[in-house]
Design an enzyme around this catalytic site. Sequence first.
Site, PDB file in Angstrom:
ATOM      1  N   CYS A  40       4.153   3.169   9.425  1.00  0.00           N
ATOM      2  CA  CYS A  40       4.322   4.517   8.877  1.00  0.00           C
ATOM      3  C   CYS A  40       5.319   5.302   9.730  1.00  0.00           C
ATOM      4  O   CYS A  40       5.128   5.451  10.941  1.00  0.00           O
ATOM      5  CB  CYS A  40       2.990   5.239   8.826  1.00  0.00           C
TER       6      CYS A  40
ATOM      7  N   LYS B   6       0.978  -4.690   9.257  1.00  0.00           N
ATOM      8  CA  LYS B   6       2.270  -4.377   8.643  1.00  0.00           C
ATOM      9  C   LYS B   6       3.116  -3.620   9.656  1.00  0.00           C
ATOM     10  O   LYS B   6       2.691  -2.588  10.185  1.00  0.00           O
ATOM     11  CB  LYS B   6       2.104  -3.538   7.375  1.00  0.00           C
TER      12      LYS B   6
ATOM     13  N   PRO C 272       0.841  -1.207   0.000  1.00  0.00           N
ATOM     14  CA  PRO C 272       0.000   0.000   0.000  1.00  0.00           C
ATOM     15  C   PRO C 272       0.870   1.248   0.000  1.00  0.00           C
ATOM     16  O   PRO C 272       1.426   1.647   1.019  1.00  0.00           O
ATOM     17  CB  PRO C 272      -0.809  -0.134   1.300  1.00  0.00           C
TER      18      PRO C 272
ATOM     19  N   GLN D 150      -5.970  -0.584   3.963  1.00  0.00           N
ATOM     20  CA  GLN D 150      -5.082  -0.369   5.107  1.00  0.00           C
ATOM     21  C   GLN D 150      -5.579   0.820   5.921  1.00  0.00           C
ATOM     22  O   GLN D 150      -5.827   1.896   5.371  1.00  0.00           O
ATOM     23  CB  GLN D 150      -3.645  -0.111   4.651  1.00  0.00           C
TER      24      GLN D 150
ATOM     25  N   THR E 145       1.523   5.105  -0.286  1.00  0.00           N
ATOM     26  CA  THR E 145       0.876   6.404  -0.160  1.00  0.00           C
ATOM     27  C   THR E 145       1.231   7.288  -1.353  1.00  0.00           C
ATOM     28  O   THR E 145       2.380   7.331  -1.782  1.00  0.00           O
ATOM     29  CB  THR E 145       1.297   7.089   1.147  1.00  0.00           C
TER      30      THR E 145
END
Length: 645
Positions: free
Chosen positions: A391, A430, A306, A360, A308
């Site tokens: 993140c 994740k 995923p 997500q 961004t």
Amino acid sequence: MAESAAEALAKSGGGEDLGAGALVPGVAPIKPRYLTTKEKFHEFLETREQEKPSQDTGEGNHYVHDLAEPETKRIRLEDGQPGQLGEGPTEEAAEHLEQPQAQKRARGQNKGRPHIKPTHYDKNRLCPSLVQESAAKCLFGDHCRYLHDVSCYLETKPADLGPRCVLFETYGRCPYGVTCRFAGAHLGPKGQNLVQEEVVQAPPVRNSLDKVLQQQLRKRKIHFERAEQALHQLGKGHLPGPTPSATVPMVPGVESAQQAPLGPCTGTPPSSPMQTCGPLTDEDIVRLRSCEKRRLDITGKLYLAPLTTCGNLPFRRICKRFGADVTCGEMAVCTNLLQGQTSEWALLKRHQCEDIFGVQLEGAFPDTMTKCAELLNRTIEVDFVDINVGCPIDLVYKKGGGCALMNRSAKFQQIVCGMNQVLDVPLTVKIRTGVQDRVNLAHRLLPKLRDWGAALVTLHGRSREQRYTKLADWQYIKQCVTAASPMPLFGNGDILSYEDANCAMQTGVAGIMIARGALLKPWLFTEIKEQRHWDISSSERLDILRDFTNYGLEHWGSDTQGVEKTRRFLLEWLSFLCRYVPVGLLERLPQRINERPPYYLGRDYLETLMASQKAADWIHISEMLLGPVPPNFVFVPKHKANAYK
């Protein structure tokens, strides 16, 4: 056969020995005959462009070479270190280097980059009631701020960008009508919007936000009974489990908390005091237990991370074409979803080609994450839900989300257990190796995640502090496979070739996730499955970009706002694609992901243009596909010290 760019430069006296640039650590080993200098590289591109006046882009052409970088990004302020893109320090930078108090490294995301609001592209905008060809009059009447005169709008509307409209050819009707920048393909002699009845079909995109649901979310009229039950159990200090009311049939006359519906067609038992519609199903009486959930069996499959900004739906369609097995939407903030923000719900959209698709979520608190999971469980169609615990950006980390959850085990446990209780699809996580460099936490969290109910965990082999300064630690990922067993563990980090993928699979992981490698070359999935290096030509790469723009126009629209949004995401992707070095130019295979390309001349003009690390050249590529940029167009890449105004 046309002579290559390198041969053309050599004949003009520019192909002298450039030294052993391929032997420099961290630099891609390109064959010496293709190497050049920065000055000769840009001189070649400018000369070739001047030789082709037929490719000029009219009014927007004078913007192509007008490069104005932000001052803070032009100055390199760290011990005379060269620029991020191979440039040396400027005179202004040298002056700042002499002042120790002014030393500050320009790194990370360029948060201060300028931008143009989409409404500024069209000063005279047509009223939506006319664009949508509504039979009813505009609700705002004389107070409407938009134009209601189609002929006046057409007088000020910019010229069409091309003779073909992707939406008209694909769906038989363009919903943007006269505002479409390719309107000539589907407008009749009187300006009416034509329709091809034999081609009309429903858009193949799911998980759109319903207007009724959006209003309910904004007015906070949605009740989350399952989430509140799970949070109540978590508040008592024990893991949530199947409650008696959720596992046995309801007995008439016995008062019990029933589940409030999230939509108009959600059925509830007859004893519920709330009036609902729809048939009563077994699931309304007997809820699924964790062991009864649909299993997520993606062992050995290629998982597109995923991403961004760049991991949008058009890009995922490109990767699916080249062999990606599993896709996941961009990181969505749970609080924004609960507020019904249209831009956040757009990240959940799913194309019909995405057969294994997940979303997500990012959040820092159990209540919002659990409620958001229950909301998505009832409203969208996904195969799994992923929690973002990797993140690294400050905006997320300082609020307690992303990597910060690895140090907040109590909150982390409540989030995983709460979401797992309300979801009917598998829950994945994740994570990174840890927050601080050389302080690994993943091996201690993996057994807990297995016990909390996570169906799969993806481990990125870097810490938050490390970012991308070092290679991913696959030896540590190998140790974590044993700690996670029997729960499947996917590995992620530094995969740019099928050799990298083979080495990663030897660590014992259940599969691999590909992130930056897909941005540099989306055909990497094909290379891994076919176990070969693909020396893809520049024309084939341009066709991929053309398909991306077509997908973008389908997704974001073919009006001025949609075209420029497609251009912006294309430029963000080009800021990664320029780092790819064609296979035929390499002296040693494969290219490593930590090796930056030196200045080189490709085998033709287009290959050389695609290697440029200058934003103005990316703009030129976008003009080949989407026409000239507007006069007020501004682009500053999100992760690059390079700008275009």
